[in-house]
Design a protein around this motif. Structure first.
Motif, PDB file in Angstrom:
ATOM      1  N   PRO A   1       1.094  -1.225  -0.017  1.00 12.22           N
ATOM      2  CA  PRO A   1      -0.206   0.034  -0.301  1.00 12.22           C
ATOM      3  C   PRO A   1       1.103   1.335  -0.124  1.00 12.22           C
ATOM      4  CG  PRO A   1      -1.142  -1.247   1.294  1.00 12.22           C
ATOM      5  CD  PRO A   1      -0.058  -2.075   0.730  1.00 12.22           C
ATOM      6  N   PRO A   2       1.561   1.352   0.753  1.00  7.59           N
ATOM      7  CA  PRO A   2       2.444   2.761   1.073  1.00  7.59           C
ATOM      8  C   PRO A   2       3.127   2.624  -0.474  1.00  7.59           C
ATOM      9  CG  PRO A   2       3.033   1.253   2.716  1.00  7.59           C
ATOM     10  CD  PRO A   2       2.227   0.178   1.907  1.00  7.59           C
ATOM     11  N   THR A   3       3.526   1.666  -1.264  1.00  5.52           N
ATOM     12  CA  THR A   3       4.605   1.894  -2.341  1.00  5.52           C
ATOM     13  C   THR A   3       3.162   1.828  -3.431  1.00  5.52           C
ATOM     14  OG1 THR A   3       5.695  -0.164  -2.281  1.00  5.52           O
ATOM     15  CG2 THR A   3       5.812   0.669  -4.180  1.00  5.52           C
ATOM     16  N   SER A   4       2.258   1.745  -3.546  1.00  9.31           N
ATOM     17  CA  SER A   4       1.104   2.011  -4.293  1.00  9.31           C
ATOM     18  C   SER A   4       0.396   3.748  -4.206  1.00  9.31           C
ATOM     19  CB  SER A   4       0.004   1.005  -3.753  1.00  9.31           C
ATOM     20  OG  SER A   4      -1.011   1.405  -4.974  1.00  9.31           O
ATOM     21  N   GLU A   5       0.417   4.099  -2.888  1.00  4.21           N
ATOM     22  CA  GLU A   5       0.173   5.343  -2.810  1.00  4.21           C
ATOM     23  C   GLU A   5       1.741   6.222  -3.139  1.00  4.21           C
ATOM     24  OE1 GLU A   5      -1.899   8.603  -1.069  1.00  4.21           O
ATOM     25  OE2 GLU A   5      -2.869   6.467  -1.529  1.00  4.21           O
ATOM     26  N   GLY A   6       2.834   5.593  -3.145  1.00  2.00           N
ATOM     27  CA  GLY A   6       4.038   6.697  -3.607  1.00  2.00           C
ATOM     28  C   GLY A   6       4.231   6.960  -4.908  1.00  2.00           C
ATOM     29  N   ILE A   7       3.585   5.347  -5.753  1.00  2.00           N
ATOM     30  CA  ILE A   7       3.126   5.651  -7.217  1.00  2.00           C
ATOM     31  C   ILE A   7       1.948   6.513  -8.207  1.00  2.00           C
ATOM     32  CG2 ILE A   7       2.623   4.381  -9.343  1.00  2.00           C
ATOM     33  CD1 ILE A   7       4.139   2.219  -8.249  1.00  2.00           C
ATOM     34  N   TRP A   8       1.018   6.833  -7.313  1.00  2.00           N
ATOM     35  CA  TRP A   8       0.368   7.968  -7.449  1.00  2.00           C
ATOM     36  C   TRP A   8       0.889   8.948  -7.375  1.00  2.00           C
ATOM     37  CZ3 TRP A   8      -2.355  11.588  -4.855  1.00  2.00           C
ATOM     38  CH2 TRP A   8      -3.601  11.757  -5.521  1.00  2.00           C
ATOM     39  N   HIS A   9       1.212   9.457  -6.578  1.00  2.00           N
ATOM     40  CA  HIS A   9       1.561  10.647  -5.497  1.00  2.00           C
ATOM     41  C   HIS A   9       2.858  10.949  -7.021  1.00  2.00           C
ATOM     42  CE1 HIS A   9       3.155  14.461  -4.079  1.00  2.00           C
ATOM     43  NE2 HIS A   9       4.229  13.489  -3.747  1.00  2.00           N
ATOM     44  N   VAL A  10       3.768  10.122  -6.954  1.00  2.00           N
ATOM     45  CA  VAL A  10       4.889  10.560  -8.217  1.00  2.00           C
ATOM     46  C   VAL A  10       4.363  11.047  -9.775  1.00  2.00           C
ATOM     47  CG1 VAL A  10       6.211  10.394 -10.012  1.00  2.00           C
ATOM     48  CG2 VAL A  10       6.533   9.593  -7.577  1.00  2.00           C
ATOM     49  N   CYS A  11       2.953   9.889 -10.162  1.00  7.96           N
ATOM     50  CA  CYS A  11       2.518  10.143 -11.487  1.00  7.96           C
ATOM     51  C   CYS A  11       1.512  11.168 -11.604  1.00  7.96           C
ATOM     52  CB  CYS A  11       1.287   8.403 -11.421  1.00  7.96           C
ATOM     53  SG  CYS A  11       2.187   7.376 -12.061  1.00  7.96           S
ATOM     54  N   TYR A  12       0.997  12.090 -10.209  1.00  4.39           N
ATOM     55  CA  TYR A  12      -0.240  12.935 -10.092  1.00  4.39           C
ATOM     56  C   TYR A  12       0.613  14.260 -10.255  1.00  4.39           C
ATOM     57  CZ  TYR A  12      -2.632  16.355  -7.885  1.00  4.39           C
ATOM     58  OH  TYR A  12      -3.676  18.246  -7.997  1.00  4.39           O
ATOM     59  N   ARG A  13       1.893  13.918  -9.724  1.00  7.02           N
ATOM     60  CA  ARG A  13       3.424  14.707  -9.818  1.00  7.02           C
ATOM     61  C   ARG A  13       4.023  15.610 -11.091  1.00  7.02           C
ATOM     62  NH1 ARG A  13       8.101  15.902  -9.724  1.00  7.02           N
ATOM     63  NH2 ARG A  13       9.401  14.469  -9.290  1.00  7.02           N
ATOM     64  N   LEU A  14       3.728  14.012 -12.181  1.00  7.06           N
ATOM     65  CA  LEU A  14       4.432  14.456 -13.509  1.00  7.06           C
ATOM     66  C   LEU A  14       2.782  15.158 -14.204  1.00  7.06           C
ATOM     67  CD1 LEU A  14       5.913  10.939 -13.289  1.00  7.06           C
ATOM     68  CD2 LEU A  14       6.693  12.500 -13.380  1.00  7.06           C
ATOM     69  N   LYS A  15       1.837  14.170 -13.664  1.00  9.40           N
ATOM     70  CA  LYS A  15       0.988  14.728 -14.614  1.00  9.40           C
ATOM     71  C   LYS A  15       0.169  16.273 -14.285  1.00  9.40           C
ATOM     72  CE  LYS A  15      -3.949  14.837 -13.081  1.00  9.40           C
ATOM     73  NZ  LYS A  15      -5.049  14.114 -12.733  1.00  9.40           N
ATOM     74  N   ILE A  16       1.139  17.217 -13.459  1.00 10.62           N
ATOM     75  CA  ILE A  16       0.853  18.467 -13.085  1.00 10.62           C
ATOM     76  C   ILE A  16       1.548  19.031 -13.700  1.00 10.62           C
ATOM     77  CG2 ILE A  16       1.207  20.635 -11.301  1.00 10.62           C
ATOM     78  CD1 ILE A  16      -1.756  18.703 -11.339  1.00 10.62           C
ATOM     79  N   GLN A  17       2.865  18.724 -13.359  1.00  9.12           N
ATOM     80  CA  GLN A  17       4.312  19.039 -14.413  1.00  9.12           C
ATOM     81  C   GLN A  17       4.087  19.335 -15.478  1.00  9.12           C
ATOM     82  OE1 GLN A  17       6.914  20.683 -12.811  1.00  9.12           O
ATOM     83  NE2 GLN A  17       6.902  21.409 -14.290  1.00  9.12           N
ATOM     84  N   ILE A  18       3.748  18.303 -16.157  1.00 11.62           N
ATOM     85  CA  ILE A  18       3.094  17.940 -17.984  1.00 11.62           C
ATOM     86  C   ILE A  18       2.047  19.520 -18.285  1.00 11.62           C
ATOM     87  CG2 ILE A  18       1.900  16.579 -19.827  1.00 11.62           C
ATOM     88  CD1 ILE A  18       3.594  14.458 -18.226  1.00 11.62           C
ATOM     89  N   ARG A  19       1.148  19.518 -17.455  1.00  9.34           N
ATOM     90  CA  ARG A  19       0.398  20.626 -17.262  1.00  9.34           C
ATOM     91  C   ARG A  19       1.406  22.126 -17.547  1.00  9.34           C
ATOM     92  NH1 ARG A  19      -4.712  18.756 -14.443  1.00  9.34           N
ATOM     93  NH2 ARG A  19      -5.468  17.139 -15.586  1.00  9.34           N
ATOM     94  N   ASP A  20       2.078  21.964 -16.995  1.00 13.32           N
ATOM     95  CA  ASP A  20       2.736  23.289 -15.854  1.00 13.32           C
ATOM     96  C   ASP A  20       3.495  23.960 -17.760  1.00 13.32           C
ATOM     97  OD1 ASP A  20       3.794  25.186 -15.133  1.00 13.32           O
ATOM     98  OD2 ASP A  20       5.579  25.176 -14.964  1.00 13.32           O
TER      99      ASP A  20
END
Length: 95
Positions: free
Chosen positions: A55-74
């Motif tokens: 679960p912590p790994t899954s949460e970390g992957i989600w967090h990184v993917c979300y950050r990447l999505k926001i950076q791509i939009r930027d």
């Protein structure tokens, strides 16, 4: 009126500003691309060992993917701003 002001100076100032913004964006995107490449390799390694996806790994992957999505939009927004500036700078074509 001095030669250091006027439409040509405004044009040149805007052109230099857009060029600088574009170069900075390219440098930032190059670094981002390297980070993405590293993360893709990391995600592929994790996917090969599904038992390590806790679960912590899954949460970390989600967090990184979300950050990447926001950076791509930027990056997209910054590119759109530069492109609009270039379109605005383009001299009008005679009809």
């Amino acid at each position: 009126m001095s030669e250091s002001s006027g439409p040509n100076t405004d044009y040149e100032t805007k052109r230099k500003q857009l060029s600088s913004e574009c170069l900075d964006l390219c440098d930032d995107f190059s670094k981002f691309s390297d980070e993405c490449s590293f993360l893709c390799d990391a995600f592929a390694a994790v996917a090969r060992e599904p038992e390590c996806i806790t679960p912590p790994t899954s949460e970390g992957i989600w967090h990184v993917c979300y950050r990447l999505k926001i950076q791509i939009r930027d990056y997209r927004d910054k590119m759109d701003k530069i492109l609009q500036g270039l379109r605005d700078l383009k001299p009008e074509q005679p009809v």
